[in-house]
Scaffold this motif. Structure first.
Motif, PDB file in Angstrom:
ATOM      1  N   SER A  21       0.839  -1.201   0.000  1.00 23.85           N
ATOM      2  CA  SER A  21       0.000   0.000   0.000  1.00 23.85           C
ATOM      3  C   SER A  21       0.871   1.247   0.000  1.00 23.85           C
ATOM      4  O   SER A  21       2.015   1.218   0.448  1.00 23.85           O
ATOM      5  N   ARG A  51      -7.972   0.313  -8.230  1.00 20.08           N
ATOM      6  CA  ARG A  51      -7.282   0.199  -6.949  1.00 20.08           C
ATOM      7  C   ARG A  51      -8.244   0.437  -5.792  1.00 20.08           C
ATOM      8  O   ARG A  51      -9.245   1.146  -5.935  1.00 20.08           O
ATOM      9  N   ASN A  52      -7.898  -0.148  -4.671  1.00 17.02           N
ATOM     10  CA  ASN A  52      -8.652   0.068  -3.446  1.00 17.02           C
ATOM     11  C   ASN A  52      -8.147   1.340  -2.784  1.00 17.02           C
ATOM     12  O   ASN A  52      -6.994   1.397  -2.358  1.00 17.02           O
ATOM     13  N   ASP A  71      -5.030  -0.139  -1.030  1.00 17.80           N
ATOM     14  CA  ASP A  71      -3.823  -0.020  -1.843  1.00 17.80           C
ATOM     15  C   ASP A  71      -3.263   1.404  -1.765  1.00 17.80           C
ATOM     16  O   ASP A  71      -2.064   1.611  -1.748  1.00 17.80           O
ATOM     17  N   TRP A  72      -4.186   2.344  -1.781  1.00 20.59           N
ATOM     18  CA  TRP A  72      -3.787   3.752  -1.758  1.00 20.59           C
ATOM     19  C   TRP A  72      -4.493   4.489  -0.632  1.00 20.59           C
ATOM     20  O   TRP A  72      -5.707   4.417  -0.506  1.00 20.59           O
TER      21      TRP A  72
END
Lengths: 273, 243
Positions: free
Chosen positions: A2, A32-33, A114-115
């Motif tokens: 992440s 992306r999450n 992830d971000w």
């Protein structure tokens, strides 16, 4: 792995919150999450720009202080299900945040997303330094005017000295996002040129976003522009910036004002004279 | 009685090691002085103000003759060298001459060049005499950002990069900026008036050398944005562009 990204600027009103929402949405649209975190405790705005202001129950301060669990405070976006918001408190002030508490929340977010995109408050005091403290990379938002550029320069200095990464001797990745560009005014010398800003700040350019009523409309409707009008120049700029952050090679096309018939006419006339 | 002479200052005698230049004239002297003259012509200030010790042992060997020692000393002083002592000879050689009274220094230790230091770490317990160290300097190879201060009162500051508007650099000696200077540069805090400021592009908010300052209003558009230097001229400050 992440990534924690802070969107910061020093100066207020340059487009941090709009850019944070748009980049967050664009990253989520790329699959992306993503969670966008509002660090502007006391003057929160990200919930409005994300269109989630009526859904806030718990906020960052509650989680930092242990009054609520993280999942209780996270608001999932209704349009993209990989996008979430962690709102700030409007009734508290920035002293309610502690470094240890913020670090704990960021660690917890790292496990889920992830971000992690942190929307920094303006200024260089506690709120701004805590927003950048745990970041892996930074997007510095600036307008092409001297006051914004100098404040951004100050923030870059802080990114290189006050972040965890900088203190442990690692390089802090920094990107410049130039917003509210007005090509016509820049051509007349009323604004700084992109090259001039890059020369002063000496960090790589992530993208340029032209001044546009679309952006304001999207913000007022509570919808990031990459969702609201994906084909608009501003949305394309944010999408390209997000792809660049994901490591794709994107050629940065400088933002240009769409010129109407009249301006074309006058432009030509000026050349003829 | 001495003990009754109260309040006499307590004299403290301390030892201190200095670095002196050693010259070792060799026979034949005329050739040696020719070489010295050539050396001094190339770098006029080399011996300026430096204490010099004449190492004369080479002149006492073989059949050179005792007058060679005196000739060598005369020759050195005639060239403006400040001879503070001799070594490698017997004191009797200069007794009764104009050089009588010049200290005959017991042979000290030559300061080894740094490279041989590394090769052979000294086994002796005696500390090495300090090499004549250059004034310290600070190198910064990244931009100095707005709001940052670089303060280095010991010597020069060299910046490879820009100095932003709202940043400041304060140096004991000179300031060199290989990039645009947009903030403040204050030089000569320790070294004083001889310090200078150099930059690739002068867009500074303020420059100062030892307390005399100028702001951007003081220099004209012909210097602004160009490679420039700032130095003291008496009580004034001169800002001039290169080329």
């Amino acid at each position: 792995m992440s990534k924690v990204m802070v969107v910061t600027s020093g100066k207020g009103g340059v487009g941090k919150t709009t850019s944070c929402a748009s980049l967050g949405a664009a990253l989520a649209q790329a699959g992306r999450n993503v969670v966008v975190v509002d660090f502007d405790v006391g003057l929160r705005n990200l919930d409005l720009v994300m269109g989630a202001e009526r859904r806030v129950v718990f906020d960052l301060v509650n989680v930092v202080q242990g009054d609520a669990k993280l999942p209780q405070a996270l608001i999932r976006d209704k349009r993209i299900d990989t996008l979430s918001l962690l709102p700030a408190s409007q009734t508290r002030d920035k002293d309610a945040l502690t470094e240890e508490g913020v670090g704990r929340v960021i660690d917890e977010l790292r496990e889920k997303f992830d971000w992690i995109v942190c929307d920094s408050p303006a200024g260089i005091d506690k709120g701004a330094t805590l927003a950048m403290r745990f970041a892996d990379l930074a997007v510095v938002v600036a307008n092409p005017e001297v006051s914004s550029v100098r404040d951004s320069d100050r923030i870059i200095g802080l990114l290189d000295s006050k972040t965890r990464r900088a203190e442990s001797g690692e390089a802090m990745e920094k990107h410049l996002l130039l917003t509210r560009l007005d090509a016509a005014r820049a051509a007349r010398g009323e604004m700084m040129k992109v090259e001039d800003v890059l020369e002063v700040l000496a960090i790589p350019l992530l993208g340029t976003v032209a001044e546009s009523p679309d952006v304001l409309t999207a913000s007022n409707l509570g919808c990031p522009i990459t969702l609201h009008s994906p084909t608009s120049p501003a949305a394309r700029a944010y999408t390209a910036a997000a792809r660049k952050l994901l490591g794709e090679t994107v050629t940065v096309t400088p933002a240009r004002e769409k010129r109407g018939f009249m301006s074309l006419l006058f432009g030509k006339k000026a050349v003829l004279q | 009685m001495l003990s009754e002479a109260i309040s006499l200052p307590n004299i403290q005698v301390r030892g201190r090691s200095f670095v002196a230049l050693i010259v070792a004239p060799e026979a034949p002297l005329e050739f040696w002085f020719e070489a010295l003259d050539a050396h001094m012509a190339r770098s006029a200030g080399f011996f300026a103000g430096q204490p010099v010790v004449a190492e004369l042992s080479a002149l006492t060997l073989g059949d050179v003759g005792e007058t060679a020692v005196l000739e060598a000393l005369d020759g050195l002083v005639a060239r403006g060298l400040r001879v503070i002592g001799v070594e490698g000879i017997d004191e009797a050689l200069i007794a009764g001459t104009r050089w009588q009274g010049l200290p005959v220094i017991k042979r000290g230790r030559d300061v080894a060049p740094e490279s041989s230091f590394a090769q052979a770490p000294s086994k002796a317990a005696t500390p090495a005499a300090p090499a004549r160290s250059a004034p310290p300097s600070l190198l910064i190879d990244q931009p100095v950002r707005s709001g940052q201060s670089v303060i280095f009162k010991e010597g020069d500051v060299v910046i490879v990069g820009s100095v932003a508007s709202g940043a400041e650099v304060i140096a004991g000696g000179s300031i060199h900026v290989y990039g645009p200077l947009r903030g403040r540069a204050i030089a000569g805090v320790k070294r004083g008036a001889p310090a200078r400021i150099f930059c690739r592009k002068l867009e500074a908010e303020l420059v100062a050398v030892e307390g005399v300052y100028k702001t951007a209003d003081h220099w004209g558009a012909e210097v602004h944005g160009r490679p420039a230097q700032v130095h003291r001229d008496g009580d004034g400050l001169i800002v001039s562009a290169f080329d």
